[in-house]
Write a protein that holds these residues in place. Structure first.
Motif, PDB file in Angstrom:
ATOM      1  N   ILE A 107      11.667  27.466  15.192  1.00 18.75           N
ATOM      2  CA  ILE A 107      11.425  26.170  15.849  1.00 18.75           C
ATOM      3  C   ILE A 107      10.125  25.553  15.322  1.00 18.75           C
ATOM      4  N   ALA A 108       9.164  26.430  14.991  1.00 20.06           N
ATOM      5  CA  ALA A 108       7.875  25.945  14.496  1.00 20.06           C
ATOM      6  C   ALA A 108       7.907  25.606  13.002  1.00 20.06           C
ATOM      7  N   THR A 109       9.062  25.625  12.400  1.00 18.16           N
ATOM      8  CA  THR A 109       9.305  25.223  10.994  1.00 18.16           C
ATOM      9  C   THR A 109       8.795  26.191   9.928  1.00 18.16           C
ATOM     10  N   ILE A 164       4.568  19.143  17.453  1.00 19.07           N
ATOM     11  CA  ILE A 164       4.419  20.458  18.073  1.00 19.07           C
ATOM     12  C   ILE A 164       3.051  21.048  17.778  1.00 19.07           C
ATOM     13  N   SER A 165       2.681  22.043  18.568  1.00 20.11           N
ATOM     14  CA  SER A 165       1.621  22.929  18.113  1.00 20.11           C
ATOM     15  C   SER A 165       2.012  24.336  18.538  1.00 20.11           C
ATOM     16  N   TYR A 166       1.444  25.304  17.873  1.00 19.29           N
ATOM     17  CA  TYR A 166       2.024  26.645  17.926  1.00 19.29           C
ATOM     18  C   TYR A 166       0.921  27.691  18.069  1.00 19.29           C
ATOM     19  N   ILE A 222       4.428  25.618  21.572  1.00 22.59           N
ATOM     20  CA  ILE A 222       5.174  26.863  21.404  1.00 22.59           C
ATOM     21  C   ILE A 222       4.181  28.009  21.510  1.00 22.59           C
ATOM     22  N   LEU A 223       4.336  28.836  22.515  1.00 23.05           N
ATOM     23  CA  LEU A 223       3.343  29.882  22.763  1.00 23.05           C
ATOM     24  C   LEU A 223       3.999  31.251  22.685  1.00 23.05           C
ATOM     25  N   ASP A 224       3.651  32.037  21.676  1.00 21.41           N
ATOM     26  CA  ASP A 224       4.240  33.362  21.515  1.00 21.41           C
ATOM     27  C   ASP A 224       3.344  34.375  22.220  1.00 21.41           C
TER      28      ASP A 224
END
Ligand SMILES: Nc1ncnc2c1ncn2[C@@H]1O[C@H](COP(=O)(O)OP(=O)(O)OP(=O)(O)O)[C@@H](O)[C@H]1O
Ligand SMILES: [Mg+2]
Lengths: 246, 425
Positions: free
Chosen positions: A49-51, A78-80, A157-159
């Protein structure tokens, strides 16, 4: 509008199929949790999703933009926070924030605003002016989270945002995320092992196991579906029933 | 290309670099200290270490005296030579391991020469193999013996054919040596050292490459290793902006390092000759050569940086990126060392055109053609342009390879393939 749209997503590493055709959507303004055991494919999904990883098959769109063909557009929105993110150690906390803010902000006012917001989220106080090499692991994670959220992305997007944090810091981070969504109306997609965290934070949750989505819904729906008193129990039952089927 | 983001990346890299004491030390401080010290040291070693010659005179005749005196006379003009005439036996000489050469004049030396016109005198010359000064001592002794021989010939001619000029017998041919430069013009005295100058410059080129390799591998592979790359790749910055920013930052470093390197080599040259010959000699080829050298160092470093950049994008860690880049550039840089022993241009243009494919061939040729040809400047610029083109091509390729996919999973993929091959083999 859908923040994220995933249709029949497959991903191979060599011969190994890490994602076996997953499908789900995330609505705008939601906090969505992706939950699964180690090696189930959470990070792989988030990276796609974060490319930064390409799907082997299937379609992934972020606010209508295709993550492969329109990756540039997606990255503007986005930011990741990667699972194992670190910061530039010879730079101070503020300098780290400034560097990322300048990637997103167009004007210096915008950049200043972001950095100010970042310092606030980080909760590091005056320590943000120290070099990152003097920070503890938890402080770094907090700064990395601040860096991700301060730019007010349409999708964050937070892993595993709270990995490596103590209980107290975890609570702080969760509150930051909640407050962030309330204030900005942004969408958040996070992965976690921590059911308590997910139950507290997420509007909707997807269970992922061995590259398959095995259940999806609000925490209450899932608890009801698996006749469980908490999300942890629901998850264990979901995984077990999946095992029985296969 | 977004300039704001590009500037931002350059700013971050330079800020990071400015706090990286080790790289700064290696790139900037070391050349300015290292080269002059090396030059001074070589010069000093040459000067400070005297050559020792022991003469054992068993003859004690007219000619042995003359040989000794000639030798003593010459030694005055020959820099740092000490002649010992007080030894009486070879055993005595053996006790002094510092003696570089022993000259033994046996009994009857003078008598053998004078007893007839056919008489031959014998001397024994024993240079010490472990001495670095033996050849210097040997050439001094040979010069003295030649001078004595000539004297004896003159006397014999006078006795045998009194009405002939002995000089015409001795030197029927007159040599006129005139050093020439490109286009046949007479060379200035300092230009005779041009070959040495080139050697030193080419060595300087080689040493200029390493700090930049360290910086760029750290800047690209280091981001991956220190887990900062993933977040960076997801920002709106494009791959070209990220690599371009890093490249420009390393070029700033390279520019400063090249400047320091040029200055260091210049100082080393001065010190070397200052120490060696006791005189300050301006660099043969003049300011033009220094200018070309400065540009050449910069472009050589640039091409090295882009090679390292390319390797860093496909390497798993700083260590492997660094060792791969160092290994590759060192192998390619062999042309630099080769050029010390031969004319690289002749070899490349006549027997091994493949050498033109190596970027560093052009680094060397930019210098060599400049001094070799009358309009060397034009040739030199051509080689410098080729270096620039190489750089652009390598960077473009690097940007193509710089995908998240490759960076994040390159290693695993390769292992998987190898594994498969084994299974099928
Ligand atoms: N680069 C890679 N090469 C090969 N296999 C990989 C690679 N990355 C992940 N995998 C495999 O893909 C599967 C999913 O990995 P992923 O990192 O997405 O899991 P995860 O759910 O994030 O796990 P964790 O909770 O441990 O972070 C795992 O079996 C893993 O071994
Ligand atoms: Mg993971």
């Amino acid at each position: 509008m859908l923040a994220v749209e995933i249709k029949n997503l497959h991903r191979f590493y060599g011969d190994f199929e890490a994602l076996k055709g997953i499908t789900f959507d995330i609505d705008e303004g939601e906090i969505f949790g992706l939950i699964g055991p180690n090696g189930s494919g959470k990070t792989t999904t988030l990276r796609i999703i974060a490319t930064i990883l390409k799907p082997s098959k299937g379609i992934v769109k972020v606010f209508g933009y295709d993550v492969v063909r329109e990756a540039d557009k997606v990255r503007e929105l986005i930011s990741y926070l990667p699972e194992e993110a670190d910061l530039y150690k010879r730079l101070t906390g503020v300098e780290n924030l400034l560097f990322f803010a300048k990637m997103y902000g167009e004007t210096s006012d915008e950049v200043k605003e972001m950095v100010k917001f970042g310092i606030e989220i980080s909760g590091l106080g005056n320590r943000v002016y120290d070099k990152v090499e003097t920070y503890s692991k938890g402080m770094r994670r907090r700064l990395a989270l601040a860096r991700t959220l301060m730019v007010k992305p349409k999708l964050a997007i937070l892993d595993e945002p709270t990995s490596g944090l103590d209980v107290y810091a975890s609570v702080n981070v969760r509150n930051s995320i909640k407050k962030f969504v309330r204030e900005t109306g942004s969408t958040v997609l996070l992965s976690s092992h921590n059911m308590l965290e997910v139950e507290y934070l997420c509007d909707r949750v997807a269970f992922i196991s061995k590259g398959n989505i095995i259940a999806i819904g609000t925490p209450d729906e899932l608890k009801k579906k698996y006749n469980a008193s908490n999300l942890e129990e629901a998850f264990v039952r979901a995984v077990e029933s999946e095992l029985e089927e296969t | 290309m977004n300039w704001r983001r590009l500037k931002n990346i350059i700013w971050k890299e330079l800020l990071d670099l400015s706090r990286d004491k080790r790289t700064i030390f290696a790139a900037i401080i070391v050349p300015i200290i290292f080269y002059p010290t090396l030059g001074g040291l070589i010069g000093y070693m040459f000067k400070a270490q005297p050559a020792y010659i022991a003469i054992i005179d068993y003859d004690k005749g007219e000619y042995s005296e003359e040989l000794k005196n000639t030798l003593l006379n010459y030694s005055k003009y020959f820099g740092n030579v000490n002649i010992f005439t007080n030894y009486t036996s070879e055993l005595q000489v053996l006790e002094n391991p510092n003696i570089d050469l022993t000259l033994i004049i046996p009994k009857g030396f003078t008598e053998n020469i004078t007893k007839s016109l056919n008489g031959v005198g014998i001397v024994y010359i024993k240079p010490n193999v472990v001495s670095s000064k033996a050849s210097e001592a040997l050439s001094l002794v040979e010069m003295a013996i030649n001078a004595l021989s000539n004297n004896i010939v003159r006397k014999r001619i006078k006795t045998a054919i009194p009405n002939v000029e002995p000089e015409r017998f001795l030197n029927p041919i007159k040599k006129v040596v005139e050093y020439i430069g490109p286009g046949g013009r007479a060379a200035s005295p300092e230009e005779r050292f041009l070959f040495l100058t080139l050697m030193i410059f080419i060595l300087g080129l080689y040493f200029s490459m390493h700090p930049a390799i360290a910086f760029v591998t750290d800047s690209v592979a280091g981001e991956k290793e220190r887990k900062t790359l993933e977040a960076l790749l997801v920002t709106p910055a494009s791959r070209i902006e990220i690599l371009g920013g890093k490249l420009i930052a390393s070029l700033v470093l390279s520019g400063v390092a090249a400047g320091m390197n040029t200055l260091g080599v210049f100082l080393m040259y001065t010190f070397l000759f200052g120490g060696l010959l006791g005189v300050q000699i301006p660099i043969g080829g003049g300011l033009g050569l220094i200018g070309i050298y400065a540009i050449d160092v910069f472009l050589t470093v640039t091409v090295t940086v882009s090679i390292a950049l390319l390797l860093s994008t496909v390497s798993g860690s700083v260590r492997s990126a660094h060792s791969n880049a160092t290994a590759l550039t060192t192998v390619l840089a062999l042309v630099m060392f080769a050029s010390i022993y031969g004319d690289l241009e002749k070899i490349a243009s006549q027997t091994l055109p493949l050498l033109y494919l190596i970027p560093y061939t052009h680094s060397v040729l930019a210098l060599v053609t400049f001094v070799k040809y009358e309009n060397g400047f034009i040739y030199s610029v051509r080689h410098l342009l080729i270096l620039a083109i190489y750089t652009l091509a390598l960077i473009t390729l690097g940007a193509k390879l710089f995908s998240g996919e490759r960076i994040l999973i390159a290693k695993v993929k390769r292992k998987g393939r190898k594994f498969k091959l084994k299974l099928f083999a």
